[in-house]
Design an enzyme around this catalytic site. Sequence first.
Site, PDB file in Angstrom:
ATOM      1  N   SER A  25       0.808  -1.219   0.000  1.00  0.00           N
ATOM      2  CA  SER A  25       0.000   0.000   0.000  1.00  0.00           C
ATOM      3  C   SER A  25       0.841   1.269   0.000  1.00  0.00           C
ATOM      4  O   SER A  25       2.067   1.228   0.041  1.00  0.00           O
ATOM      5  CB  SER A  25      -0.959   0.044   1.192  1.00  0.00           C
ATOM      6  N   THR A  57      -0.788   0.464  -6.606  1.00  0.00           N
ATOM      7  CA  THR A  57      -1.005  -0.070  -5.266  1.00  0.00           C
ATOM      8  C   THR A  57      -2.370   0.431  -4.798  1.00  0.00           C
ATOM      9  O   THR A  57      -3.213   0.780  -5.612  1.00  0.00           O
ATOM     10  CB  THR A  57       0.150   0.326  -4.314  1.00  0.00           C
ATOM     11  N   TYR A  58      -2.585   0.478  -3.506  1.00  0.00           N
ATOM     12  CA  TYR A  58      -3.844   0.999  -2.968  1.00  0.00           C
ATOM     13  C   TYR A  58      -3.539   1.932  -1.804  1.00  0.00           C
ATOM     14  O   TYR A  58      -2.506   1.804  -1.135  1.00  0.00           O
ATOM     15  CB  TYR A  58      -4.787  -0.141  -2.541  1.00  0.00           C
ATOM     16  N   GLY A  73       5.671  -2.267   1.468  1.00  0.00           N
ATOM     17  CA  GLY A  73       5.771  -3.538   0.771  1.00  0.00           C
ATOM     18  C   GLY A  73       6.781  -3.492  -0.356  1.00  0.00           C
ATOM     19  O   GLY A  73       7.719  -2.691  -0.353  1.00  0.00           O
ATOM     20  N   ALA A  74       6.574  -4.350  -1.345  1.00  0.00           N
ATOM     21  CA  ALA A  74       7.527  -4.489  -2.452  1.00  0.00           C
ATOM     22  C   ALA A  74       7.793  -3.166  -3.157  1.00  0.00           C
ATOM     23  O   ALA A  74       8.911  -2.905  -3.612  1.00  0.00           O
ATOM     24  CB  ALA A  74       7.016  -5.526  -3.446  1.00  0.00           C
ATOM     25  N   ALA A  75       6.776  -2.305  -3.253  1.00  0.00           N
ATOM     26  CA  ALA A  75       6.943  -1.015  -3.939  1.00  0.00           C
ATOM     27  C   ALA A  75       7.950  -0.110  -3.236  1.00  0.00           C
ATOM     28  O   ALA A  75       8.461   0.831  -3.848  1.00  0.00           O
ATOM     29  CB  ALA A  75       5.601  -0.311  -4.067  1.00  0.00           C
TER      30      ALA A  75
END
EC number: 4.1.1.11
Length: 118
Positions: A25, A57-58, A73-75
Amino acid sequence: MLLTMLKAKLHRATVTQADLDYEGSIAIDRDLLDASGILPNEQVDVLNITNGARFTTYAIEAPRGSKVIGVNGAAARLVQKNDLVIVVTYCQMPAEEARNYAPTVVLLDEGNLIKKAA
């Protein structure tokens, strides 16, 4: 026919944190969510002005007044603290409605304070 239109944009937001170990996110200050009309859990695209990376993403809510723009996260591998980003959302509408539609655009300063919203 439905057209995909820009719904909202946070322009030149400054990344305040990047947390690789968080679930995912982008955390956005509640004041900025309200000003832009972006909803918690809404899909957003993040465009990194600093390095050119783009990802989807969100949004999740960060505390009101915190000025947080936190990529999780991954981002988090695609941003660094102090990178400038654009956060955008889209909506779909009939072509006739789109002709007179105007998105919400929020311009931010380097501290994630609102300079202009329209």
